[in-house]
Scaffold this active site. Structure first.
Site, short mmCIF file in Angstrom:
data_model
loop_
_atom_site.label_atom_id
_atom_site.label_comp_id
_atom_site.label_asym_id
_atom_site.label_seq_id
_atom_site.Cartn_x
_atom_site.Cartn_y
_atom_site.Cartn_z
N GLU A 157 -5.57 -4.11 -6.23
CA GLU A 157 -5.67 -5.74 -5.34
C GLU A 157 -6.57 -5.39 -4.27
O GLU A 157 -7.24 -6.29 -4.03
CB GLU A 157 -4.34 -5.86 -5.15
CG GLU A 157 -3.40 -5.19 -3.92
CD GLU A 157 -2.71 -4.22 -4.38
OE1 GLU A 157 -2.90 -3.68 -5.47
OE2 GLU A 157 -1.85 -3.82 -3.87
N HIS A 177 -3.88 0.85 -6.23
CA HIS A 177 -3.69 -0.60 -5.71
C HIS A 177 -4.91 -1.22 -6.17
O HIS A 177 -5.85 -1.65 -5.37
CB HIS A 177 -3.48 -0.74 -4.41
CG HIS A 177 -2.01 -0.23 -3.89
ND1 HIS A 177 -0.81 -1.07 -3.86
CD2 HIS A 177 -1.66 1.03 -3.39
CE1 HIS A 177 0.12 -0.40 -3.38
NE2 HIS A 177 -0.23 1.00 -3.03
N CYS A 230 1.68 0.72 -8.13
CA CYS A 230 2.22 1.90 -7.22
C CYS A 230 3.83 2.07 -7.49
O CYS A 230 4.10 2.59 -8.54
CB CYS A 230 1.80 1.76 -6.01
SG CYS A 230 1.72 3.18 -5.12
N1 GLN Z 1 6.89 4.51 -2.32
C1 GLN Z 1 6.08 5.04 -3.13
C2 GLN Z 1 5.25 6.32 -2.74
O1 GLN Z 1 5.16 6.64 -1.82
C3 GLN Z 1 5.06 4.01 -3.70
C4 GLN Z 1 4.37 3.68 -2.81
C5 GLN Z 1 3.60 2.34 -2.98
O2 GLN Z 1 4.01 1.43 -3.65
N2 GLN Z 1 2.39 2.16 -2.17
O3 GLN Z 1 4.87 6.94 -3.89
#
Ligand code: GLN
Length: 546
Positions: A520, A518, A384
């Site tokens: 995970e 994600h 992410c």
């Molecule tokens: N801050 C970034 C976004 O909102 C990444 C978010 C995250 O890593 N969950 O896109």
């Protein structure tokens, strides 16, 4: 066919928090499953946030995201990892959500002039929630956050008391988790805190059926009988829960102490003994791994592991897939202030992972970490925010755009990562403005992704199309796709409409993957996620080189 009615196991805690209620509940569910039952797990959280989505990871640990886009308590992650059952938005409710529902109903005039009160309206809404959205489960295990006696938890306690009355003993079991502390000076275990805690529960009208007693030392029969007598439970329903060698040893430990049997006895049910061999295998593997691998996690919440709960678990699952133990080296990205400092700090890492996160703090250090991994051919996994930083890194250092950045940091950058204002979801097109609410408005939950034939991602997954869970507000600018490709940086996964990048990778690098989602959240000990299994494998290979 008549629908079987689910039985509810309500799990409360007493004496102190952090006794591992969520874990005990999840382990119990895993054992009940192995005895042939269908389970569902739920969590009732007494705080007033509508969901934990806007809470700092320092405050509350990780926000766990469900398939259907719920931002929920991290205990739901334990639930999924132990039972393999996908949790849903409807499996976690907070006081905030309950009150919001009630106040919205009141404003809409739905109460027809009645005075809206905690009893029966709040408790009624809680009871509705507990029984909603179920389908032929044998058991619903429902954990109440906090400990009995907390002011904010009282409506939940009252609601489950009423459900006990409404549904009767044959459909409701109360399980209470307490502490039996060992007083070193007296060399004695003390049952008084457990007695007091049960008295408190009784004062709210709930008689526990099963007691799970956390303790550092075994409870002998005399001690169990004493607790049973003072707390009015059967001695066989006093279950000692000692510290286990790992979380994966908990299902077996609780089973051997008779927890699942005590629950079945309460309901008058019979079932075959569980086969817990799969859990035993993991526990053995953890205590005697063939190999060990050191992976640096470069982020900004590194002092507080709960902030990355699913990530830590997924990395260790990746280890299971390779008969290896993953040792995490937590690296505070704010300390990576230059290429030299970064090279020194990361020299012993066999793999480097930059996880998710929010805001500007620590981002420059993450970009340094990406650069180090890319240039030195150390396996790299960006998740992410980690992928977004990787996109910025390659734009700065391969395309020479020095002020490449993210609009999450403000507008003074060349936006390689920008605010995501529109995307396709199953429910239709989603649109967002940058000044909208922060709660529940990200791109959340499961979305499909198509993989590029011949790519590393395609090879790792072994499938053309995958689905993964998301939680982000910003997206990588596809406008650079061709420029990156010219430098060997590929977008190897994208949304089915081709508009959103989902995975990036670097050609000619042993293992470099960025994922906008994600992975995970979907990794399970008995089913390690392919990306983690493959990343750990590549890191093991690397560790033989460093
Ligand atoms: N801050 C970034 C976004 O909102 C990444 C978010 C995250 O890593 N969950 O896109």
């Amino acid at each position: 066919m008549t629908q079987a009615k689910p039985r509810f196991i309500f799990i409360t805690g007493g004496v102190v928090s952090s006794l591992g209620k969520g874990l005990s509940a999840a382990a119990l569910a895993a054992v009940l499953q192995k005895r042939g039952f269908k389970v569902r797990m739920r969590k009732l959280d007494p705080y007033l946030n509508v969901d934990p989505g806007t809470m700092s990871p320092y405050e509350h640990g990780e926000v766990y995201v469900t398939e259907d886009g719920g931002e929920t308590d991290l205990d739901l992650g334990h639930y999924e990892r132990f039972t393999g059952v996908d949790t849903r938005r409807s499996d976690n409710v907070t006081s905030g959500r309950i009150y919001k529902t009630i106040i919205d109903r009141e404003r809409a005039g739905d109460y027809l002039g009645a005075t809206v009160q905690v009893v029966p309206h709040v408790t009624g809404a809680i009871k509705e929630f507990i029984q909603a959205d179920l389908s032929n489960e044998d058991f619903v295990l429902c954990e109440i956050g906090g400990i009995v006696g907390d002011i904010e938890g009282l409506p939940f306690v009252e609601a489950i008391r009423e459900l006990g009355l409404d549904l009767g003993d044959e459909r409701v079991c109360f399980m209470h988790l307490t502490l039996v502390p060992y007083i070193a000076a007296a060399k004695e275990l003390k049952t008084k805190p457990t007695q007091r805690s049960v008295k408190e529960l009784q004062s709210y009208g709930i008689q526990p059926d099963v007691l799970v007693c956390r303790s550092e030392h075994p409870l002998d029969d005399g001690m169990k009988r004493k607790i049973a007598r003072f707390c009015s439970v059967r001695p066989s329903a006093v279950i000692p829960a000692l510290d286990a060698s790992s979380i994966y040893a908990v299902p077996r430990a609780l089973h051997e102490q008779g927890l699942d049997q005590a629950i079945l006895d309460h309901f008058g049910l019979d079932a075959p003994q569980p086969d817990l061999a799969a859990w035993d295998r993991i526990d053995t593997l953890l205590s005697s791994p063939d190999d060990e691998v050191r992976i640096a996690v470069v982020g900004k919440y590194t002092q507080f592991e709960d902030a990355y709960k699913s990530l830590v678990e997924a990395l260790s699952h990746g280890g299971f897939a390779n008969d290896a133990q993953v040792k995490i080296d937590w690296v505070d990205s704010e300390l990576l202030t230059s290429p030299d400092v970064t090279a020194k700090r990361l020299a012993s890492a066999a793999g480097i992972l930059v996880p998710g996160g929010f805001g500007i703090r620590g981002c420059e250090g993450m970009i340094e970490a990406v650069r180090y991994a890319r240039e030195n051919k150390v396996p790299f996994f960006g998740i992410c925010l980690g992928m977004q930083m990787a996109a910025i890194e390659v734009t700065r250092h391969l395309l020479g755009i020095d002020n490449a950045g993210s609009t999450e940091w403000g507008t003074q950058v060349t936006p390689v990562v920008g605010f995501m204002s529109e995307w396709e979801a199953q429910e239709g097109r989603q649109t967002r403005g940058s000044s909208g609410d922060l709660g529940g408005t990200m791109r959340l939950g499961a979305y499909s992704c198509s993989l590029l034939p011949g790519s590393l991602a395609r090879q790792v997954y072994g499938e053309d199309d995958i689905s993964e869970r998301h939680r982000h507000r910003y997206e990588i600018n596809m406008g650079y796709r061709q420029d990156w490709a010219d430098k060997g940086v590929l977008i190897s996964g994208e949304s089915p409409d081709g508009r959103l990048p989902e995975i990036m990778e670097v050609e000619g690098h042993p293992w470099f993957i960025g994922a906008q989602f994600h992975p995970e959240y979907k990794s399970r000990p008995l089913e390690p996620h392919p990306l983690f299994a493959s990343f750990v494998k590549a890191s093991l290979k690397q560790s033989r080189l460093v």
